[in-house]
Design a protein around this motif. Structure first.
Motif, PDB file in Angstrom:
ATOM      1  N   ALA A  90     -30.623  60.126 -12.060  1.00 44.16           N
ATOM      2  CA  ALA A  90     -30.381  59.636 -13.416  1.00 44.16           C
ATOM      3  C   ALA A  90     -30.103  60.819 -14.331  1.00 44.16           C
ATOM      4  O   ALA A  90     -30.709  61.878 -14.199  1.00 44.16           O
ATOM      5  N   GLY A  91     -29.173  60.633 -15.260  1.00 38.82           N
ATOM      6  CA  GLY A  91     -28.854  61.685 -16.220  1.00 38.82           C
ATOM      7  C   GLY A  91     -27.687  61.266 -17.087  1.00 38.82           C
ATOM      8  O   GLY A  91     -27.259  60.114 -17.085  1.00 38.82           O
ATOM      9  N   ARG A  92     -27.143  62.203 -17.824  1.00 39.77           N
ATOM     10  CA  ARG A  92     -26.025  61.956 -18.737  1.00 39.77           C
ATOM     11  C   ARG A  92     -24.716  62.190 -17.992  1.00 39.77           C
ATOM     12  O   ARG A  92     -24.546  63.205 -17.329  1.00 39.77           O
ATOM     13  N   ASP A  93     -23.796  61.227 -18.079  1.00 35.35           N
ATOM     14  CA  ASP A  93     -22.471  61.345 -17.472  1.00 35.35           C
ATOM     15  C   ASP A  93     -21.597  62.169 -18.403  1.00 35.35           C
ATOM     16  O   ASP A  93     -21.351  61.778 -19.542  1.00 35.35           O
ATOM     17  N   ASN A  94     -21.126  63.310 -17.941  1.00 32.74           N
ATOM     18  CA  ASN A  94     -20.312  64.194 -18.779  1.00 32.74           C
ATOM     19  C   ASN A  94     -18.982  63.580 -19.169  1.00 32.74           C
ATOM     20  O   ASN A  94     -18.436  63.903 -20.222  1.00 32.74           O
ATOM     21  N   GLN A  95     -18.432  62.686 -18.356  1.00 34.83           N
ATOM     22  CA  GLN A  95     -17.147  62.068 -18.670  1.00 34.83           C
ATOM     23  C   GLN A  95     -17.259  61.010 -19.751  1.00 34.83           C
ATOM     24  O   GLN A  95     -16.477  60.991 -20.692  1.00 34.83           O
ATOM     25  N   SER A  96     -18.222  60.112 -19.625  1.00 37.59           N
ATOM     26  CA  SER A  96     -18.312  58.989 -20.560  1.00 37.59           C
ATOM     27  C   SER A  96     -19.347  59.201 -21.658  1.00 37.59           C
ATOM     28  O   SER A  96     -19.331  58.496 -22.655  1.00 37.59           O
ATOM     29  N   GLY A  97     -20.268  60.146 -21.458  1.00 39.65           N
ATOM     30  CA  GLY A  97     -21.338  60.354 -22.420  1.00 39.65           C
ATOM     31  C   GLY A  97     -22.448  59.330 -22.296  1.00 39.65           C
ATOM     32  O   GLY A  97     -23.420  59.359 -23.031  1.00 39.65           O
ATOM     33  N   LYS A  98     -22.327  58.390 -21.353  1.00 36.72           N
ATOM     34  CA  LYS A  98     -23.338  57.360 -21.132  1.00 36.72           C
ATOM     35  C   LYS A  98     -24.344  57.852 -20.104  1.00 36.72           C
ATOM     36  O   LYS A  98     -24.105  58.808 -19.381  1.00 36.72           O
ATOM     37  N   ASP A  99     -25.443  57.125 -20.035  1.00 39.59           N
ATOM     38  CA  ASP A  99     -26.401  57.404 -18.974  1.00 39.59           C
ATOM     39  C   ASP A  99     -25.764  57.048 -17.635  1.00 39.59           C
ATOM     40  O   ASP A  99     -25.085  56.030 -17.518  1.00 39.59           O
ATOM     41  N   LEU A 100     -25.982  57.897 -16.646  1.00 41.66           N
ATOM     42  CA  LEU A 100     -25.481  57.677 -15.296  1.00 41.66           C
ATOM     43  C   LEU A 100     -26.672  57.432 -14.388  1.00 41.66           C
ATOM     44  O   LEU A 100     -27.607  58.240 -14.361  1.00 41.66           O
ATOM     45  N   ILE A 101     -26.651  56.322 -13.685  1.00 38.74           N
ATOM     46  CA  ILE A 101     -27.742  55.964 -12.784  1.00 38.74           C
ATOM     47  C   ILE A 101     -27.150  55.712 -11.412  1.00 38.74           C
ATOM     48  O   ILE A 101     -26.204  54.930 -11.268  1.00 38.74           O
ATOM     49  N   ILE A 102     -27.700  56.389 -10.411  1.00 38.74           N
ATOM     50  CA  ILE A 102     -27.235  56.224  -9.032  1.00 38.74           C
ATOM     51  C   ILE A 102     -28.429  55.881  -8.151  1.00 38.74           C
ATOM     52  O   ILE A 102     -29.414  56.609  -8.142  1.00 38.74           O
ATOM     53  N   GLU A 103     -28.321  54.772  -7.460  1.00 38.43           N
ATOM     54  CA  GLU A 103     -29.319  54.379  -6.466  1.00 38.43           C
ATOM     55  C   GLU A 103     -28.691  54.590  -5.096  1.00 38.43           C
ATOM     56  O   GLU A 103     -27.611  54.074  -4.818  1.00 38.43           O
ATOM     57  N   VAL A 104     -29.332  55.342  -4.250  1.00 42.70           N
ATOM     58  CA  VAL A 104     -28.850  55.586  -2.896  1.00 42.70           C
ATOM     59  C   VAL A 104     -29.544  54.584  -1.971  1.00 42.70           C
ATOM     60  O   VAL A 104     -30.767  54.480  -1.979  1.00 42.70           O
TER      61      VAL A 104
END
Length: 98
Positions: free
Chosen positions: A28-42
């Motif tokens: 989880a963190g900030r998406d540099n492209q969209s400026g939105k929170d980025l959440i990845i579940e593996v």
């Protein structure tokens, strides 16, 4: 406990997307492209449904990343009617998050 494929995929995506290992989600963190929170579940094929349920209640740009190529078709089927994106084990976006 995570299996080796899960751990390797988390490390790979952490480096590629420059996000931190999260407490609630795998990454989880900030998406540099969209400026939105980025959440990845593996997820593995066996844990895919649980991961999708977890992501449905999250805010931000959400992705499920599969630990192997063979499970991507399952992930695409399950996420078809959702805004959750799908990533390959290498972090390539197969389905964009809406």
């Amino acid at each position: 406990m995570a299996n080796k494929a899960h751990s390797a995929t988390v490390r790979r995506l952490q480096q590629r997307y420059q996000v931190q290992v999260g407490e609630t989600f795998d990454l989880a963190g900030r998406d540099n492209q969209s400026g939105k929170d980025l959440i990845i579940e593996v997820e593995t094929a066996a844990t895919l449904a649980d991961g999708i349920r977890k992501l449905l209640h999250a805010d931000g740009r959400r992705f499920v990343a599969m630990t192997n190529q063979e499970s991507i078709g399952d992930a695409l089927s399950i996420t078809r009617a959702t805004q959750i994106g799908v990533m390959s084990p290498r972090g390539d976006i197969v389905k964009e998050a809406d």
